[in-house]
Design a protein around this motif. Structure first.
Motif, PDB file in Angstrom:
ATOM      1  N   LEU A  37      10.698  36.512 -18.574  1.00  0.00           N
ATOM      2  CA  LEU A  37      11.803  35.863 -19.274  1.00  0.00           C
ATOM      3  C   LEU A  37      13.053  36.746 -19.235  1.00  0.00           C
ATOM      4  O   LEU A  37      14.156  36.266 -18.965  1.00  0.00           O
ATOM      5  N   VAL A  38      12.892  38.051 -19.476  1.00  0.00           N
ATOM      6  CA  VAL A  38      14.024  38.985 -19.432  1.00  0.00           C
ATOM      7  C   VAL A  38      14.584  39.063 -18.013  1.00  0.00           C
ATOM      8  O   VAL A  38      15.796  39.035 -17.812  1.00  0.00           O
ATOM      9  N   ALA A  42      18.331  38.014 -16.947  1.00  0.00           N
ATOM     10  CA  ALA A  42      19.211  39.049 -16.397  1.00  0.00           C
ATOM     11  C   ALA A  42      19.850  38.589 -15.098  1.00  0.00           C
ATOM     12  O   ALA A  42      20.977  38.977 -14.785  1.00  0.00           O
ATOM     13  N   GLY A  43      19.158  37.780 -14.330  1.00  0.00           N
ATOM     14  CA  GLY A  43      19.718  37.309 -13.062  1.00  0.00           C
ATOM     15  C   GLY A  43      20.008  38.467 -12.125  1.00  0.00           C
ATOM     16  O   GLY A  43      19.119  39.230 -11.774  1.00  0.00           O
ATOM     17  N   PHE A  50      21.530  44.916 -18.596  1.00  0.00           N
ATOM     18  CA  PHE A  50      21.386  43.647 -19.296  1.00  0.00           C
ATOM     19  C   PHE A  50      20.835  43.864 -20.707  1.00  0.00           C
ATOM     20  O   PHE A  50      21.385  43.365 -21.688  1.00  0.00           O
ATOM     21  N   VAL A  51      19.746  44.625 -20.818  1.00  0.00           N
ATOM     22  CA  VAL A  51      19.121  44.859 -22.119  1.00  0.00           C
ATOM     23  C   VAL A  51      20.068  45.629 -23.038  1.00  0.00           C
ATOM     24  O   VAL A  51      20.197  45.319 -24.223  1.00  0.00           O
ATOM     25  N   ALA A  61      28.050  38.956 -20.259  1.00  0.00           N
ATOM     26  CA  ALA A  61      28.937  38.099 -19.480  1.00  0.00           C
ATOM     27  C   ALA A  61      28.268  37.776 -18.152  1.00  0.00           C
ATOM     28  O   ALA A  61      27.794  38.676 -17.470  1.00  0.00           O
ATOM     29  N   PRO A  62      28.217  36.510 -17.781  1.00  0.00           N
ATOM     30  CA  PRO A  62      27.641  36.187 -16.475  1.00  0.00           C
ATOM     31  C   PRO A  62      28.513  36.749 -15.359  1.00  0.00           C
ATOM     32  O   PRO A  62      29.735  36.837 -15.495  1.00  0.00           O
ATOM     33  N   LYS A  63      27.876  37.145 -14.284  1.00  0.00           N
ATOM     34  CA  LYS A  63      28.612  37.710 -13.159  1.00  0.00           C
ATOM     35  C   LYS A  63      29.392  36.622 -12.438  1.00  0.00           C
ATOM     36  O   LYS A  63      28.944  35.492 -12.305  1.00  0.00           O
TER      37      LYS A  63
END
Length: 133
Positions: A37-38, A42-43, A50-51, A61-63
Motif C-alpha cells: 500500500l505504501v 509513493a508511486g 514519501f514517508v 505533492a504528486p510529481k
C-alpha cells in the motif's frame, strides 16, 4: 623534503549544514499488504522521502510528468522551423569552410525563416503573455 598530498576533487553536492543533516533513524515493520500500500501510494517517489513528507507535513505533492505531450500545432511549427534551420545551418557550414555562398541563397533562406516565424500561431495563453511582457 615534504610531498604535498594530491587532494581529490570532491564530487556530488555540497554537504548540508549541521542543522539540516538527518542523523536520526526510525525503523518500522509493515505487513506485506501494508508495505505494498505504501509503495503504491509513493508511486515514483523514493520511499524514505514519501514517508518523511507524509509524517511531517501530513501530505505529499504528486510529481509533475517530466515530458509533457507536445500540442499538435506546436509540433507542426517545430517541423517547419527545423527545415529552415537546417538550410541556415548548411549555409553556415559552407561559410565556415570558406566556400562561396551566393547572396541570393542567403537572402532566400532568411526570408523563409522570417515567413515561418510570422506564420506561427501561439498555442497557449502563456505564449501570449510572454510575447507582450
Amino acid at each position: 623534503m615534504t610531498e604535498k598530498k594530491a587532494s581529490k576533487k570532491r564530487r556530488g553536492p555540497a554537504p548540508r549544514p549541521a542543522e539540516q543533516q538527518r542523523n536520526h533513524r526510525i525503523s518500522i515493520f509493515l505487513t506485506p499488504a501494508e508495505y505494498q500500500l505504501v509503495v503504491d501510494k509513493a508511486g515514483d517517489y523514493p520511499l524514505p522521502d514519501f514517508v518523511r513528507n507524509c509524517a511531517i507535513d501530513g501530505k505529499y505533492a504528486p510529481k509533475i510528468p517530466v515530458s509533457p505531450v507536445i500540442p499538435k500545432l506546436n509540433f507542426e511549427a517545430w517541423k517547419k522551423l527545423s527545415r529552415v534551420a537546417n538550410n541556415i545551418n548548411q549555409i553556415a557550414r559552407r561559410l565556415n569552410a570558406e566556400q562561396n555562398v551566393g547572396l541570393r541563397e542567403v537572402v532566400e533562406c532568411l526570408a523563409a525563416l522570417r515567413l515561418t516565424l510570422v506564420d506561427m500561431k501561439p498555442h497557449s495563453k502563456a505564449f501570449d503573455s510572454r510575447a507582450h511582457s
